[in-house]
Structure formats: C-alpha cells, structure tokens
Enzyme design. Structure first.
Site, PDB file in Angstrom:
ATOM      1  N   ARG A  48       2.440  -5.271   5.450  1.00  0.00           N
ATOM      2  CA  ARG A  48       1.103  -5.845   5.269  1.00  0.00           C
ATOM      3  C   ARG A  48       1.159  -7.341   5.518  1.00  0.00           C
ATOM      4  O   ARG A  48       2.239  -7.949   5.423  1.00  0.00           O
ATOM      5  CB  ARG A  48       0.706  -5.563   3.809  1.00  0.00           C
ATOM      6  N   ARG A  72      -5.550  -2.218  -7.543  1.00  0.00           N
ATOM      7  CA  ARG A  72      -6.183  -3.470  -7.954  1.00  0.00           C
ATOM      8  C   ARG A  72      -7.488  -3.609  -7.186  1.00  0.00           C
ATOM      9  O   ARG A  72      -8.522  -3.172  -7.635  1.00  0.00           O
ATOM     10  CB  ARG A  72      -5.227  -4.659  -7.708  1.00  0.00           C
ATOM     11  N   LYS A  73      -7.419  -4.170  -5.962  1.00  0.00           N
ATOM     12  CA  LYS A  73      -8.653  -4.329  -5.177  1.00  0.00           C
ATOM     13  C   LYS A  73      -8.641  -3.463  -3.924  1.00  0.00           C
ATOM     14  O   LYS A  73      -9.661  -2.977  -3.482  1.00  0.00           O
ATOM     15  CB  LYS A  73      -8.810  -5.784  -4.756  1.00  0.00           C
ATOM     16  N   HIS A  93      12.258   1.127  -0.641  1.00  0.00           N
ATOM     17  CA  HIS A  93      11.987  -0.218  -0.112  1.00  0.00           C
ATOM     18  C   HIS A  93      13.250  -0.775   0.554  1.00  0.00           C
ATOM     19  O   HIS A  93      13.285  -1.970   0.893  1.00  0.00           O
ATOM     20  CB  HIS A  93      11.598  -1.172  -1.245  1.00  0.00           C
ATOM     21  N   GLY A  95       0.822  -1.213   0.000  1.00  0.00           N
ATOM     22  CA  GLY A  95       0.000   0.000   0.000  1.00  0.00           C
ATOM     23  C   GLY A  95       0.853   1.259   0.000  1.00  0.00           C
ATOM     24  O   GLY A  95       0.399   2.327   0.423  1.00  0.00           O
ATOM     25  N   THR A  96       2.054   1.149  -0.513  1.00  0.00           N
ATOM     26  CA  THR A  96       2.989   2.280  -0.563  1.00  0.00           C
ATOM     27  C   THR A  96       2.334   3.510  -1.190  1.00  0.00           C
ATOM     28  O   THR A  96       2.458   4.630  -0.686  1.00  0.00           O
ATOM     29  CB  THR A  96       4.216   1.896  -1.434  1.00  0.00           C
TER      30      THR A  96
HETATM   31  P1  A3P Z   1      -4.021  -5.184  -3.954  1.00  0.00           P
HETATM   32  O1  A3P Z   1      -3.173  -5.722  -5.067  1.00  0.00           O
HETATM   33  O2  A3P Z   1      -4.210  -6.181  -2.849  1.00  0.00           O
HETATM   34  O3  A3P Z   1      -5.300  -4.623  -4.411  1.00  0.00           O
HETATM   35  P2  A3P Z   1       1.977  -0.705  -3.384  1.00  0.00           P
HETATM   36  O4  A3P Z   1       1.546   0.715  -3.509  1.00  0.00           O
HETATM   37  O5  A3P Z   1       2.901  -0.940  -2.239  1.00  0.00           O
HETATM   38  O6  A3P Z   1       2.460  -1.217  -4.669  1.00  0.00           O
HETATM   39  O7  A3P Z   1       0.671  -1.533  -2.971  1.00  0.00           O
HETATM   40  C1  A3P Z   1      -0.354  -1.784  -3.879  1.00  0.00           C
HETATM   41  C2  A3P Z   1      -1.544  -2.341  -3.111  1.00  0.00           C
HETATM   42  O8  A3P Z   1      -2.198  -1.266  -2.421  1.00  0.00           O
HETATM   43  C3  A3P Z   1      -2.569  -2.945  -4.052  1.00  0.00           C
HETATM   44  O9  A3P Z   1      -3.207  -3.969  -3.290  1.00  0.00           O
HETATM   45  C4  A3P Z   1      -3.490  -1.748  -4.279  1.00  0.00           C
HETATM   46  O10 A3P Z   1      -4.763  -2.086  -4.771  1.00  0.00           O
HETATM   47  C5  A3P Z   1      -3.552  -1.171  -2.877  1.00  0.00           C
HETATM   48  N1  A3P Z   1      -3.956   0.252  -2.863  1.00  0.00           N
HETATM   49  C6  A3P Z   1      -3.646   1.200  -3.755  1.00  0.00           C
HETATM   50  N2  A3P Z   1      -4.187   2.379  -3.391  1.00  0.00           N
HETATM   51  C7  A3P Z   1      -4.857   2.154  -2.264  1.00  0.00           C
HETATM   52  C8  A3P Z   1      -5.668   2.994  -1.417  1.00  0.00           C
HETATM   53  N3  A3P Z   1      -5.860   4.285  -1.693  1.00  0.00           N
HETATM   54  N4  A3P Z   1      -6.213   2.438  -0.322  1.00  0.00           N
HETATM   55  C9  A3P Z   1      -6.037   1.143  -0.037  1.00  0.00           C
HETATM   56  N5  A3P Z   1      -5.306   0.289  -0.800  1.00  0.00           N
HETATM   57  C10 A3P Z   1      -4.722   0.793  -1.905  1.00  0.00           C
END
Ligand code: A3P
Length: 333
Positions: free
Chosen positions: A165, A299-300, A143, A80-81
């Site tokens: 996470r 994504r989700k 990271h 959720g970066t």
């Molecule tokens: P999922 O693939 O489980 O949906 P990162 O930014 O570290 O690459 O993480 C990506 C993950 O954070 C993805 O998870 C993405 O959907 C989720 N994500 C992106 N924006 C978000 C938001 N505003 N709130 C919650 N989750 C989010």
C-alpha cells in the site's frame, strides 16, 4: 541490554522469556533498538523484528515445508491483509458456499485472521505445528520479506500473492493500530513525530517498508507465474478487475456465468467489503486468541487518509525516500 518495562502492555505484547539459546545468541549479535512500543526490535537479514516475531521467524525458516499446492498471502503490515485474507478465502471456497446456500459463510462468524492464519502465529504457539488438518490448497499468510522466506517456499511451486500500500497510508494506519494496542488506562500514545522518524529510517514492523516491497516487486517481474503483485489502491480502484486477475493467477478463473449471471464476483466483493465485514458482530465485539480486538483491524479503509495527519515536511521526507528507493525500478505507490 536490559529488558524494557512493558509490564503494562497486554500479555501478548510483553517480551518473551522462553527464548531458545539459538535466538538469544543470535540477538546478542544483532543491531537492536527500541520499537514503537516499549519493546526491543532487532535487525535480522536486513529487516526489523520484535523479539517475539524474530523467534517465530526462525521457527518458520526451520520448520515450515511449503507444498506445491500452497497459496501464501504476503503483505506489509497494515496494507489491507485482512481484506485480502477474506477475498482469498472466499475465492478459493466459492463453489462450496455458493452452491450450499444452507451453510452460513464462515466469514459471517469468524474474523479473517482465524480463517487464514499467519505462519508466524502458528509457529509462535508451537515450534513445529501440525498442519495436516489443513485442506488443499492450504492458505496461509505471512509478512516475511522475500529474502527471508523459508527455502521450500522459494523452491516449491507454491503461489505467492503479495499486497502492499502507499507508504504514507501504511504509516498512518500502523501508527493508529499501535496506539490502539497501548492500554487505554495509561493514557499514552506513540508520538507521531518519533514513530514517523523510525518508519522513515526503516525501524518498523518488518521494515524498511520500501525494501520489503521492492523484494516482492522484483520477484513478481522475474517469476510472474509464482508471485502476484497487488496494491491496496489497485484493489480499491478496480476490485472486479483485480479479483478476476487473482482468480486467473490462482488457476480458478471465474466462468462467464459467475461473472455476469450468477453474481459470483460481485458476491465475493460484497461479502468482503469494509462495510460488510466491519459491521459483523464477530468483528465488532470478538477477540482473537492472541488477545487482539477484531475491531482494531477495521479503522477507515480509505485511500489518502494520510492528508489528515502528516505535515508538509513529513510528506516531503517520505516522498523523497520513496522516490530514491524506487528509482529505476518502475514501481510507483
Ligand atoms: P486503515 O487503518 O487505513 O483504515 P491489515 O489488515 O494489513 O492490518 O490492514 C488494515 C487496514 O486495512 C486498515 O486501514 C483497515 O481499515 C483496512 N481494511 C480492513 N478491512 C478492509 C476492507 N474490507 N476493505 C478495505 N480496507 C480494509
């Protein structure tokens, strides 16, 4: 070790051919293994990196000089970066954009990765980038695991916000993200079983996942004024509470008005929500300068999506590793 054939991958994922002598010599001494994509990964200072990332890490270690006022978001990939980037940017710039209603918020036009750059990306493009145009407090992301941070980050008073996470959700998100990176026309995906095995053995971007988390968890216990430890699940469960904790940690607490009357806290959470960010034109159709499609970062955005992908054997294996690795630490994910 001959280079894997990754000519069908996007340019930004192909092996680098302009390695420094230092990097080439170092790699020849490191354990290496094929990663999730047709690219080698190398085990450096206890962590797995692609060749491209390793090159950048060495530059960050050599050249990045942290300032006492810096704020650095550190995370495990796919934790959720992008969400925390948006939140930190909004939190730190809230007085300007909140009082200046005529100015569009930058998050409405730009992807959070453009507003809060990764140290690795900055040093990938330029060995020793000029960071003088960043206004104070400078906000970066990375990271890099705790043990491999540049010395100036450990020795200065810069603040670190760490995000991780649940490992099962992290794995599934990383697997889906990796599959998205593969060119559609090849019709290939990274097999779930194979990448899961690699993840469990620690062979994943910035893995072993558990060592990364433990490094920062311990640092947060030893230096609570410097390292703030946060999980995706905590943020999902009690976003208001976590945002206020974050503001206190960063020395910019919300006033009573912002909390209750002015809507400052809720406004940030709404702006940075999955629902809002993922629907913006820039995040549906835009691309980063690296070539990544912005939509691939949304994504989700749910907790517990792993139930749809992992078999009972996989769950048993990953839970056992988590229990063994975190045993005695007091940490649960
Ligand atoms: P999922 O693939 O489980 O949906 P990162 O930014 O570290 O690459 O993480 C990506 C993950 O954070 C993805 O998870 C993405 O959907 C989720 N994500 C992106 N924006 C978000 C938001 N505003 N709130 C919650 N989750 C989010």
């Amino acid at each position: 070790m001959s280079a894997p054939n990754n000519s069908r991958l996007p340019k930004y994922l192909q092996e680098v051919d302009n390695l420094t002598d230092e990097c080439r010599e170092l790699i020849s001494t490191l354990p290496s293994e094929m990663g999730w994509l047709p690219m080698f990964m190398h085990f450096y200072q206890g962590i797995w990196y692609s060749t491209r990332t390793l090159k950048a890490i060495l530059q960050v270690q050599h050249h990045f000089r942290a300032l006492d006022s810096d704020i650095v978001l550190v995370s495990t990939p796919k934790s959720g970066t992008i969400w925390l980037k948006a939140i930190l940017f909004s939190l730190l710039n809230r007085s300007y954009y909140h009082s200046n209603k005529k100015v569009d918020h930058p998050l409405l036009r730009k992807n959070p990765h453009e507003l809060v750059p990764f140290l690795e990306s900055l040093h990938m493009l330029d060995t020793n980038p000029d960071l003088s145009s960043f206004t104070s407090p400078r906000l970066f992301a990375t990271h890099i695991p705790f043990g491999s941070l540049p010395e100036s980050m450990k020795n200065s008073k810069c603040k670190i916000v760490y995000l991780c996470r649940n490992p099962k959700d992290t794995y599934v998100s990383l697997w889906q993200f990796t599959n998205n990176l593969l060119p559609k026309e090849t019709g290939t995906t990274s097999p779930l079983e194979e990448t899961f095995d690699k993840f469990c053995r620690g062979v994943s971007m910035y893995g072993p996942f558990w060592d990364h988390v433990l490094g920062y968890y311990k640092a947060s216990l030893e230096m609570p004024h410097k390292v703030f430890f946060l999980t995706y699940e905590e943020m999902k469960e009690k976003p208001r509470e976590q945002l206020k904790r974050l503001a206190d940690f960063l020395g910019c607490p919300f006033s009573e008005d912002e909390e209750e009357v002015d809507g400052g806290v809720d406004e940030i959470l709404r702006l940075c929500s999955f629902n809002n960010l993922s629907k913006l034109e820039v995040n549906q159709n835009g691309k980063l300068s690296t070539g990544h499609e912005n939509k691939s970062f949304f994504r989700k955005g749910e907790v517990g999506d792993w139930v749809s992908y992992l078999t009972p054997d996989m769950i048993e294996r990953i839970d056992r590793i988590t229990e063994e690795k975190f045993h005695g630490s007091g940490l649960k994910l």
